[in-house]
Design a protein around this motif. Sequence first.
Motif, mmCIF file in Angstrom:
data_model
loop_
_atom_site.group_PDB
_atom_site.id
_atom_site.type_symbol
_atom_site.label_atom_id
_atom_site.label_comp_id
_atom_site.label_asym_id
_atom_site.label_seq_id
_atom_site.Cartn_x
_atom_site.Cartn_y
_atom_site.Cartn_z
ATOM 1 N N MET A 184 0.845 -1.191 0.000
ATOM 2 C CA MET A 184 0.000 0.000 0.000
ATOM 3 C C MET A 184 0.887 1.249 0.000
ATOM 4 N N ALA A 203 0.245 7.471 0.225
ATOM 5 C CA ALA A 203 -0.948 8.273 -0.092
ATOM 6 C C ALA A 203 -2.217 7.466 0.175
ATOM 7 N N GLU A 204 -2.236 6.201 -0.237
ATOM 8 C CA GLU A 204 -3.418 5.357 0.005
ATOM 9 C C GLU A 204 -3.645 5.169 1.499
ATOM 10 N N TYR A 205 -2.531 4.963 2.202
ATOM 11 C CA TYR A 205 -2.589 4.717 3.648
ATOM 12 C C TYR A 205 -3.189 5.912 4.377
ATOM 13 N N ALA A 248 -5.004 8.197 3.016
ATOM 14 C CA ALA A 248 -6.377 8.392 2.529
ATOM 15 C C ALA A 248 -7.382 7.544 3.304
ATOM 16 N N LEU A 249 -6.930 6.417 3.891
ATOM 17 C CA LEU A 249 -7.844 5.589 4.690
ATOM 18 C C LEU A 249 -8.474 6.411 5.807
ATOM 19 N N GLY A 250 -7.734 7.436 6.272
ATOM 20 C CA GLY A 250 -8.233 8.297 7.342
ATOM 21 C C GLY A 250 -9.529 9.013 6.978
ATOM 22 N N HIS A 282 5.079 10.031 -1.051
ATOM 23 C CA HIS A 282 3.722 9.488 -0.934
ATOM 24 C C HIS A 282 3.436 8.334 -1.886
ATOM 25 N N GLN A 283 4.262 8.164 -2.903
ATOM 26 C CA GLN A 283 4.037 7.018 -3.788
ATOM 27 C C GLN A 283 4.846 5.800 -3.355
ATOM 28 N N HIS A 291 5.882 2.643 -0.857
ATOM 29 C CA HIS A 291 5.055 1.726 -0.073
ATOM 30 C C HIS A 291 5.294 1.959 1.421
#
Lengths: 253, 340
Positions: free
Chosen positions: A85, A88-90, A92-94, A125-126, A128
């Motif tokens: 992951m 940025a995805e991590y 974004a979970l927030g 942010h890209q 992992h």
Amino acid sequence: MIKVSDLTVKLGGQTILNDIELEIPHGHWTCLVGPNGAGKTTFLKALLGVREYSGSLQDNGVEVFRNHKRNVAFVPQHPEIPRGMTVAEYVALGRSKIEGWGNESAESRSFIEEVLIQTQLYGMHQRHVSQLSGGEMQRALIARALAQEPQLILLDEPTSALDLHHQISVLNNIEILKSRGVTVISTMHDITLAAMYAERIVVMHDGKVLLDGAASDVIHSTELRTAFDNRISVYTLDSGRPVIVAAKDEFEN
Amino acid sequence: MNEKKQASIGQIWNWKITFACALFLVLVSILAISFGPIHLGFIDIVKTLIGMDGLHGQDRTVLLDLRLPRMLLAALVGCALATSGAVYQTVFRNPLADPYLLGAASGAGLGATIAITNSGGDIYGLLPIFSFLGATLAVLTSFFISGKFFAEPNTLLLSGIAVGSFATAVQTYLQQRHSNALRPVYNWILGELTVANWSIVSWSSIYILSSIAVLISISKKLDGLLLSDEESFSLGIDPNRLRLIAVAAATLATATAVSASGLIGFVGIVVPHLVRGVTHRVTNRSLATIALAGAAFLVLADLGARSVLSPAELPIGVITAFVGAPFFLFVLRSRRVTHS
């Protein structure tokens, strides 16, 4: 005001928290200190709603800590790190709590970017999350909590295993949350740092609260020494700031 | 400035990939129904399907009663196995998890063997029902034995392995007692789509499509299961409830797929990793894409199974492993290179 009364948590026949009575003011930083096994993490988990408890945990007179709708951010000491992951995805979970899972709006994405910049993660942010160093991972956790825009944030040992530079950076980010009116409750091993940042300190020992009060009062109290079996020494710097260090055992002297 | 920033984070899942997969599935499906010992023209196929004057006589029968149900069954089974595999990998946070993990395969194998070895073979027609019951019972038993349910995912995995071994032992015993059943049982274990007919397609589509619909509807939330339970709870998820729904739906889809077509291995591991590897994304938002890719993969594999030794057929499980394994290793390797 979060009012904790008669809070008892039992796990496998063992009493982890025993009749806790506590009042935690909103908009402040309250720090739980005490030796390992004092029940600090269990207290945070009861507040989050994932530990069965007896007694009550009320916010403004309403029992709330089993309510999913409540926006409480949690920063664990040992997070599960999802392989593959991106940062940025991590982070974004927030947004999931506010916008629903997987429904980030354009505003959300730019908010996430602001958070990434604020926590100095922008640019990586890209990458992992599994590739981050300990300090960067901790910042990613704080960034996710910032993205969550919580009313209350619970942090379990946010600075353990971090170098001084990263400790300060993480604590400053938590201060930003507090300045937005968020209630902060953390556990912390480093009592000197706790005294620097938190307004209130709660001393825990063997599942009980020994003392709860303003940081400056608690630091010089006998209860704090009792909690650590008199193995700490408190010094005061010229600036008036207290420093707590481990005391050498008598026989070593 | 803001626009520039947004572009750099971008969407977490690019739906164009899903669309491309759907398109690929359509192409592969058309290819699958037109190829075979009797070649059917594309225009004629389309005309027949939309009710215009297209194919006649034998060609029409080949299209409507043989190839179309077979292609649809391959697509359904591929979609079920790939999606269930992806879901199991998320639920158990284990990249090696496959849909047969909790004993579904061995349970279905035992059910099928009971049907095949039954004296006189008069319950052979009930094979799908027996294997479905076997798969479902095995998974339920795994849950029951593990006791702690999801509190300890590893306990659940281990009880799945134990139940699977037990079912396999009973199955082997039955096979040894009825040696004439060895061949049909073996064929079934390798997976077969030759049995496809409209009846199988229609009942399996009900279970598979409804399970997939449930899984896709919770797919975005499944990302929360990649975190610790406390973290996912703080983000608004009840992790145990979500796992229960996910495993129940994935098991229903797997049990249906197994009972319709036997044990087709590798799809549940290869396809999810392939999609994640190619897109460099682990989010479960890819679940719909994985479903489509799984369908396309199995339709293509079935085409291969029918064509390689034409007019004879290879078991489809041989093709999925023969093509899937090297391709899978290639993706794993290229992923490792990009990660390091």
